[in-house]
Motif scaffolding. Structure first.
Motif, PDB file in Angstrom:
ATOM      1  N   GLU A   7       0.769  -1.061  -0.145  1.00 11.12           N
ATOM      2  CA  GLU A   7      -0.079   0.315  -0.185  1.00 11.12           C
ATOM      3  C   GLU A   7       0.870   1.284  -0.057  1.00 11.12           C
ATOM      4  O   GLU A   7       0.242   2.628   0.054  1.00 11.12           O
ATOM      5  CB  GLU A   7      -0.944  -0.373   1.197  1.00 11.12           C
ATOM      6  CG  GLU A   7      -1.743  -1.095   1.379  1.00 11.12           C
ATOM      7  CD  GLU A   7      -2.860  -1.223   0.343  1.00 11.12           C
ATOM      8  OE1 GLU A   7      -3.190   0.195  -0.286  1.00 11.12           O
ATOM      9  OE2 GLU A   7      -3.597  -2.596  -0.012  1.00 11.12           O
ATOM     10  N   LYS A   9       3.419   4.664  -1.086  1.00 12.88           N
ATOM     11  CA  LYS A   9       2.958   5.107  -2.193  1.00 12.88           C
ATOM     12  C   LYS A   9       4.096   4.427  -3.422  1.00 12.88           C
ATOM     13  O   LYS A   9       3.999   4.759  -4.221  1.00 12.88           O
ATOM     14  CB  LYS A   9       3.994   6.558  -2.060  1.00 12.88           C
ATOM     15  CG  LYS A   9       3.487   7.581  -3.390  1.00 12.88           C
ATOM     16  CD  LYS A   9       3.766   9.040  -2.731  1.00 12.88           C
ATOM     17  CE  LYS A   9       3.780  10.311  -3.496  1.00 12.88           C
ATOM     18  NZ  LYS A   9       4.369   9.507  -5.483  1.00 12.88           N
ATOM     19  N   GLN A  12       2.860   1.598  -6.049  1.00 12.59           N
ATOM     20  CA  GLN A  12       1.526   1.885  -6.024  1.00 12.59           C
ATOM     21  C   GLN A  12       2.039   3.015  -7.321  1.00 12.59           C
ATOM     22  O   GLN A  12       1.608   2.969  -8.460  1.00 12.59           O
ATOM     23  CB  GLN A  12       0.513   2.922  -5.247  1.00 12.59           C
ATOM     24  CG  GLN A  12      -0.147   2.424  -4.861  1.00 12.59           C
ATOM     25  CD  GLN A  12      -0.533   1.034  -4.544  1.00 12.59           C
ATOM     26  OE1 GLN A  12      -1.012   0.977  -5.772  1.00 12.59           O
ATOM     27  NE2 GLN A  12      -0.873  -0.098  -3.851  1.00 12.59           N
ATOM     28  N   ASP A  13       3.220   3.427  -7.003  1.00  8.87           N
ATOM     29  CA  ASP A  13       3.944   3.993  -7.999  1.00  8.87           C
ATOM     30  C   ASP A  13       4.580   3.859  -9.428  1.00  8.87           C
ATOM     31  O   ASP A  13       4.563   3.414 -10.378  1.00  8.87           O
ATOM     32  CB  ASP A  13       4.407   5.690  -7.629  1.00  8.87           C
ATOM     33  CG  ASP A  13       4.272   6.544  -7.453  1.00  8.87           C
ATOM     34  OD1 ASP A  13       3.043   6.857  -7.132  1.00  8.87           O
ATOM     35  OD2 ASP A  13       4.968   7.664  -6.179  1.00  8.87           O
ATOM     36  N   LEU A  15       3.453  -0.080  -9.568  1.00  8.18           N
ATOM     37  CA  LEU A  15       2.620  -0.773 -10.780  1.00  8.18           C
ATOM     38  C   LEU A  15       1.974   0.789 -11.947  1.00  8.18           C
ATOM     39  O   LEU A  15       2.241   0.116 -13.249  1.00  8.18           O
ATOM     40  CB  LEU A  15       1.432  -0.970  -9.377  1.00  8.18           C
ATOM     41  CG  LEU A  15       1.781  -2.373  -8.918  1.00  8.18           C
ATOM     42  CD1 LEU A  15       0.326  -2.444  -7.754  1.00  8.18           C
ATOM     43  CD2 LEU A  15       1.515  -3.187  -9.414  1.00  8.18           C
ATOM     44  N   LYS A  16       2.426   2.000 -11.711  1.00  7.03           N
ATOM     45  CA  LYS A  16       1.656   2.885 -12.334  1.00  7.03           C
ATOM     46  C   LYS A  16       2.664   2.624 -13.537  1.00  7.03           C
ATOM     47  O   LYS A  16       2.172   2.739 -14.719  1.00  7.03           O
ATOM     48  CB  LYS A  16       0.796   4.222 -12.147  1.00  7.03           C
ATOM     49  CG  LYS A  16      -0.338   4.221 -11.209  1.00  7.03           C
ATOM     50  CD  LYS A  16      -0.767   5.920 -10.636  1.00  7.03           C
ATOM     51  CE  LYS A  16      -1.635   5.034  -9.103  1.00  7.03           C
ATOM     52  NZ  LYS A  16      -2.261   6.615  -8.973  1.00  7.03           N
ATOM     53  N   HIS A  35      -1.558  -3.223 -14.979  1.00  2.00           N
ATOM     54  CA  HIS A  35      -2.021  -2.996 -13.593  1.00  2.00           C
ATOM     55  C   HIS A  35      -2.435  -3.696 -13.069  1.00  2.00           C
ATOM     56  O   HIS A  35      -1.530  -3.765 -11.678  1.00  2.00           O
ATOM     57  CB  HIS A  35      -2.477  -1.802 -14.050  1.00  2.00           C
ATOM     58  CG  HIS A  35      -2.357  -0.855 -12.418  1.00  2.00           C
ATOM     59  ND1 HIS A  35      -3.268  -0.387 -11.736  1.00  2.00           N
ATOM     60  CD2 HIS A  35      -1.253  -0.315 -12.216  1.00  2.00           C
ATOM     61  CE1 HIS A  35      -2.765  -0.565 -10.846  1.00  2.00           C
ATOM     62  NE2 HIS A  35      -2.067   0.638 -11.108  1.00  2.00           N
ATOM     63  N   ARG A  36      -3.735  -4.383 -13.545  1.00  2.00           N
ATOM     64  CA  ARG A  36      -4.616  -4.905 -12.597  1.00  2.00           C
ATOM     65  C   ARG A  36      -3.753  -6.441 -12.179  1.00  2.00           C
ATOM     66  O   ARG A  36      -3.586  -6.851 -11.177  1.00  2.00           O
ATOM     67  CB  ARG A  36      -5.908  -5.718 -13.360  1.00  2.00           C
ATOM     68  CG  ARG A  36      -6.223  -5.939 -12.018  1.00  2.00           C
ATOM     69  CD  ARG A  36      -6.538  -5.612 -10.562  1.00  2.00           C
ATOM     70  NE  ARG A  36      -7.866  -6.735 -10.257  1.00  2.00           N
ATOM     71  CZ  ARG A  36      -8.798  -6.918  -9.515  1.00  2.00           C
ATOM     72  NH1 ARG A  36      -9.814  -6.388  -9.929  1.00  2.00           N
ATOM     73  NH2 ARG A  36      -9.723  -7.748  -9.188  1.00  2.00           N
ATOM     74  N   GLY A  39      -0.289  -5.668 -10.330  1.00  5.53           N
ATOM     75  CA  GLY A  39      -0.708  -5.549  -9.030  1.00  5.53           C
ATOM     76  C   GLY A  39      -1.491  -6.581  -7.707  1.00  5.53           C
ATOM     77  O   GLY A  39      -0.713  -6.865  -6.789  1.00  5.53           O
ATOM     78  N   LYS A  43       0.783  -8.001  -4.445  1.00  6.10           N
ATOM     79  CA  LYS A  43      -0.126  -8.191  -3.332  1.00  6.10           C
ATOM     80  C   LYS A  43      -0.158  -8.945  -2.585  1.00  6.10           C
ATOM     81  O   LYS A  43      -0.034  -9.693  -1.572  1.00  6.10           O
ATOM     82  CB  LYS A  43      -1.444  -7.660  -3.487  1.00  6.10           C
ATOM     83  CG  LYS A  43      -2.336  -7.810  -2.000  1.00  6.10           C
ATOM     84  CD  LYS A  43      -3.591  -6.898  -2.591  1.00  6.10           C
ATOM     85  CE  LYS A  43      -4.857  -6.326  -1.075  1.00  6.10           C
ATOM     86  NZ  LYS A  43      -3.848  -7.352  -0.098  1.00  6.10           N
TER      87      LYS A  43
END
Length: 245
Positions: A7, A9, A12-13, A15-16, A35-36, A39, A43
């Protein structure tokens, strides 16, 4: 247990950036899916504390899976194809489309271009002393039981050694042995004259069986026959039947 970082930043950055989600170029649908899926993988690594050694073992497994040419076989063996069938069945039911022959997975061994004949097709091109005769016949109808003329029924199955033509490592079969197609007449009838298939398993030294061994599962299937049924005014049906015993 390792620290939870999914979780954050930074992740998450990452992944993007990996999916180029906000890059302004590329295929948006492809970016969304990558992306999904990426992710979900990140996870899972976090939640299950998957080690670097386990991650690289998985990467090496995928390399071997590709070398073996078994990705489609694994998709069937792990239930991915069946899951797609379940989703399509649910979508049909939601709009009131029920009845008829159930759909069943295609599997990885269909080959287009089998000879098309009217009404009856003999598909045992190569002799097989270990297989007795098999006659498959029936009628293609609509949901009201009315025969469908001009429907194309395609059929394919393994030989007595468990091998399909085009994929037989022994080289013993012609290209379209035990593969054929029939166009129905006004009565909707079709018939295939062939030889009895046998049950078979995944290649014992292949990547799919290696994974199944790790799960404590066998890779065997009963004898079965695959079908496509298509018609200009109906949706294509993909199905198969298993042979008792």
């Amino acid at each position: 247990m390792s620290a939870k970082v999914f979780e954050t930043k930074d992740v998450q950055d990452l992944l993007k950036a990996a999916a180029n989600l906000n890059g302004g170029s590329g295929n948006a649908r492809f970016q969304q899916i990558v992306h999904r899926l990426l992710g979900d993988l990140f996870k899972a690594i976090d939640d299950l504390d998957i080690t670097p050694d386990e991650v690289w073992a998985g990467v090496n497994y995928l390399n071997k899976l590709g070398q073996d040419g078994e990705a489609a076989l694994l998709a069937a063996g792990l239930g991915l194809e069946k899951y797609l069938d379940i989703r399509m069945d649910a979508a049909d039911k939601a709009v009131g489309l029920e009845g008829g022959t159930p759909r069943t997975i295609e599997g990885p061994l269909y080959v287009a271009g089998a000879p098309l004949r009217e009404g009856v097709s003999r598909i045992d091109v190569n002799p097989d002393a270990d297989a007795g005769p098999l006659v498959i016949h029936g009628t293609v109808t609509d949901l009201d039981g009315k025969p469908l003329a001009g429907a194309v029924v395609e059929c394919w199955h393994a030989n007595s050694k468990g091998f399909y033509s085009h994929f037989d490592p022994t080289g013993a079969q012609d290209d379209f042995n035990l593969r054929g197609a029939v166009k129905t007449g006004a009565d909707g009838k079709y018939e295939f004259r062939t030889l009895m298939p046998v049950g078979y398993g995944c290649p014992p030294q292949g990547s799919t069986q290696r994974l199944l061994d790790g799960l404590g599962r066998h890779g065997n299937r009963p004898a079965h026959v695959h079908f496509f049924v298509s018609s200009d005014n109906s949706r294509k049906l993909t199905t198969q039947f298993n042979i008792e015993g």
